[in-house]
Design a protein around this motif. Structure first.
Motif, PDB file in Angstrom:
ATOM      1  N   SER A 262       0.821  -1.206   0.000  1.00 22.70           N
ATOM      2  CA  SER A 262       0.000   0.000   0.000  1.00 22.70           C
ATOM      3  C   SER A 262       0.857   1.260   0.000  1.00 22.70           C
ATOM      4  O   SER A 262       2.061   1.204   0.210  1.00 22.70           O
ATOM      5  N   ASP A 263       0.218   2.394  -0.250  1.00 26.28           N
ATOM      6  CA  ASP A 263       0.895   3.694  -0.158  1.00 26.28           C
ATOM      7  C   ASP A 263       0.624   4.312   1.206  1.00 26.28           C
ATOM      8  O   ASP A 263       1.476   4.935   1.817  1.00 26.28           O
ATOM      9  N   VAL A 264      -0.635   4.147   1.654  1.00 28.40           N
ATOM     10  CA  VAL A 264      -1.039   4.737   2.927  1.00 28.40           C
ATOM     11  C   VAL A 264      -1.597   3.642   3.816  1.00 28.40           C
ATOM     12  O   VAL A 264      -2.377   2.804   3.377  1.00 28.40           O
ATOM     13  N   CYS A 265      -1.163   3.671   5.054  1.00 28.21           N
ATOM     14  CA  CYS A 265      -1.571   2.666   6.002  1.00 28.21           C
ATOM     15  C   CYS A 265      -2.537   3.312   6.993  1.00 28.21           C
ATOM     16  O   CYS A 265      -2.154   4.254   7.698  1.00 28.21           O
ATOM     17  N   VAL A 266      -3.771   2.845   7.022  1.00 23.51           N
ATOM     18  CA  VAL A 266      -4.745   3.370   7.973  1.00 23.51           C
ATOM     19  C   VAL A 266      -4.760   2.401   9.156  1.00 23.51           C
ATOM     20  O   VAL A 266      -5.098   1.233   8.998  1.00 23.51           O
ATOM     21  N   LYS A 288       8.915   2.410   9.194  1.00 25.47           N
ATOM     22  CA  LYS A 288      10.124   1.788   8.638  1.00 25.47           C
ATOM     23  C   LYS A 288       9.964   1.536   7.146  1.00 25.47           C
ATOM     24  O   LYS A 288      10.914   1.639   6.379  1.00 25.47           O
ATOM     25  N   ASN A 289       8.748   1.149   6.757  1.00 25.59           N
ATOM     26  CA  ASN A 289       8.472   0.875   5.338  1.00 25.59           C
ATOM     27  C   ASN A 289       8.191   2.148   4.551  1.00 25.59           C
ATOM     28  O   ASN A 289       7.782   2.074   3.391  1.00 25.59           O
ATOM     29  N   ARG A 290       8.359   3.299   5.192  1.00 29.47           N
ATOM     30  CA  ARG A 290       8.145   4.607   4.548  1.00 29.47           C
ATOM     31  C   ARG A 290       6.738   4.729   3.967  1.00 29.47           C
ATOM     32  O   ARG A 290       6.563   5.139   2.822  1.00 29.47           O
ATOM     33  N   LYS A 291       5.733   4.345   4.749  1.00 33.31           N
ATOM     34  CA  LYS A 291       4.346   4.469   4.281  1.00 33.31           C
ATOM     35  C   LYS A 291       3.707   5.717   4.875  1.00 33.31           C
ATOM     36  O   LYS A 291       4.081   6.129   5.975  1.00 33.31           O
ATOM     37  N   GLY A 292       2.733   6.251   4.167  1.00 36.36           N
ATOM     38  CA  GLY A 292       1.905   7.284   4.777  1.00 36.36           C
ATOM     39  C   GLY A 292       1.113   6.625   5.898  1.00 36.36           C
ATOM     40  O   GLY A 292       0.768   5.452   5.796  1.00 36.36           O
ATOM     41  N   ILE A 293       0.834   7.365   6.974  1.00 36.13           N
ATOM     42  CA  ILE A 293       0.108   6.769   8.104  1.00 36.13           C
ATOM     43  C   ILE A 293      -1.038   7.678   8.550  1.00 36.13           C
ATOM     44  O   ILE A 293      -0.860   8.884   8.693  1.00 36.13           O
TER      45      ILE A 293
END
Length: 440
Positions: A262-266, A288-293
């Motif tokens: 994914s790009d963004v993690c909700v 760590k995975n450089r995801k949007g949160i």
């Protein structure tokens, strides 16, 4: 969706193995517990230059005590409605089964509307391939029965040749490029599936009140508020100690993989339980995975005394627990009362846009060189660090390179100062920022 193949059939005939063959990756959970694939599952594949989508349906169970029976029935009908070609799978090894006959009855209603191919799996030997003849009794399907072994892949080429002959156009290689992928993760029963279903307006996942019924990640394309995005709904992440079944272990891996895809993690939290160690782990992993949160606090309606438990205090507790990560927006919602669910998605889309943001070099230098002048890097061992200019690197995440004379002397605290100034000036809410120092 165009060029769509649905694989249907009773449980344990090898639908998931065939799905993986056609898609070319281990996407569905493989486990010899009957009826593990409980939902529709999508994947993309290609054969002789034609791209297609494959739907793996939940096992079709009839007249059993299984509470999922009605649901699975519904799922199969949906899959058949969505598909251009239907593969009805039977198992040569087990022979003709009463459920196959039940299934054939349901499928017969669609004959003439869709090409239906009868696929006899586990035909690894000639003797077995011959015994596939008994399935002609079902009186279903286009012409011959295709005998295959989805495990070894024999026979799947001929089958695909026949299938793609029904596809006019080439299809699209990756129909989802450039569309935000949002993964919904969190502890079991924090309300993830209900949240996704509320957004989708259809019961895409099977939701029952058995903890951990969502056993796999389901991707669904969705359009809302003028935004198109893909939801990656994941199996509940569980604490390792509770993972006694293999399948739960796969689900944890799957949730992590869904996050990676994914790009963004909700991240959904349960307001009644507060933020727990597992939630912190998920957030740290996403960082760590450089995801949007985006952090969603669900069930906020159940917090009785809002005077002593204010949202502000709750927010502070969360930030304290996830420190030094401080950038995720926190949205308080109630899936049950449909409160602020739109806000949650809008926030996730904003975070995606921030993640994709490119700051023009001229603007970046104009702003940041002033900030650096206001507060230059402190001298270390009498060495003066002079930062000449900055540029954003062409990466999938915001990473900024600052060019200076002595990159090795820049302190951690100064990196944090620069990050805060970047966030203030350019709005990178919800997104991790990378900062590197390079020698000028």
């Amino acid at each position: 969706m165009h060029n769509t193949i649905a694989i249907v059939g009773r449980p344990n005939v090898g639908k998931s193995t065939l799905f993986n063959r056609l898609v070319g990756q281990r996407k569905a959970i493989m486990d010899n517990q009957s009826g593990v694939t409980r939902d529709r599952h999508y994947g993309y594949g290609e054969w002789i230059g034609k791209y297609y989508t494959v739907i793996d349906t939940g096992g079709y169970v009839h007249n059993s005590e299984d509470i999922f029976e009605g649901e699975i029935n519904k799922q199969v009908k949906l899959a058949i409605e969505e598909a251009d070609v239907v593969l009805f799978m039977v198992d040569v090894d087990a022979g003709l089964h009463p459920l196959d006959e039940e299934f054939a009855n349901v499928l017969r209603r669609y004959e003439g509307q869709k090409p239906i191919y009868l696929v006899a799996n586990k035909a690894d030997t000639n003797a077995r391939a011959h015994s596939a003849g008994e399935f002609y009794a079902l009186g279903l399907g286009e012409g011959d029965i295709f005998t295959i072994s989805s495990q070894s892949g024999s026979g799947t080429g001929d089958l695909l040749d026949a299938v793609v002959s029904h596809f006019e156009e080439e299809g699209v290689e990756e129909p989802d490029a450039g569309i935000p992928k949002i993964a919904v993760v969190g502890r079991p029963n924090a309300g993830k599936s209900s949240f996704v279903n509320l957004l989708l307006g259809t019961d895409r996942s099977i939701v029952t009140d058995i903890a951990g019924t969502t056993r796999d990640s389901i991707q669904a394309r969705y359009n809302a508020f003028g935004n198109e995005f893909i939801l990656v709904d994941t199996a509940g992440l569980r604490r390792k100690s509770k993972v006694n079944e293999d399948i739960e272990f796969y689900s944890v891996l799957r949730a992590i993989r869904a996050m990676e895809e994914s790009d963004v993690c909700v991240v959904m939290l349960d307001a009644t339980r507060g933020i727990e160690a597992q939630d912190v782990n998920i957030i740290t992993l996403a960082d760590k995975n450089r995801k949007g949160i985006v952090i969603l606090v669900n069930k906020w309606d159940l917090i009785e005394d809002k005077q002593t438990n204010t949202a502000k205090e709750f927010e502070e507790k969360i930030l304290e627990k996830i420190a030094p990560i401080s950038y995720p927006p926190i949205v308080f919602i109630s899936v049950l009362n449909k409160q602020r669910v739109h806000k949650a998605i809008e926030t996730a889309i904003e975070v995606y846009n921030n993640k994709m943001k490119k700051v023009p070099t001229s603007q970046l230098n104009e702003v940041m060189l002033q900030e650096i002048e206001k507060y230059p890097p402190p001298a270390t061992k009498g060495k003066l660090v002079r930062i000449k200019y900055a540029t954003q690197l062409p990466t999938h995440n915001p990473v900024f390179a600052f060019f200076c004379n002595l990159p090795q002397y820049v302190k951690e605290s100064y990196t944090r100062y620069l990050e805060n100034r970047l966030r203030e000036n350019f709005d990178f809410t919800g997104v991790p920022i990378g900062i590197v120092f390079r020698k000028k």
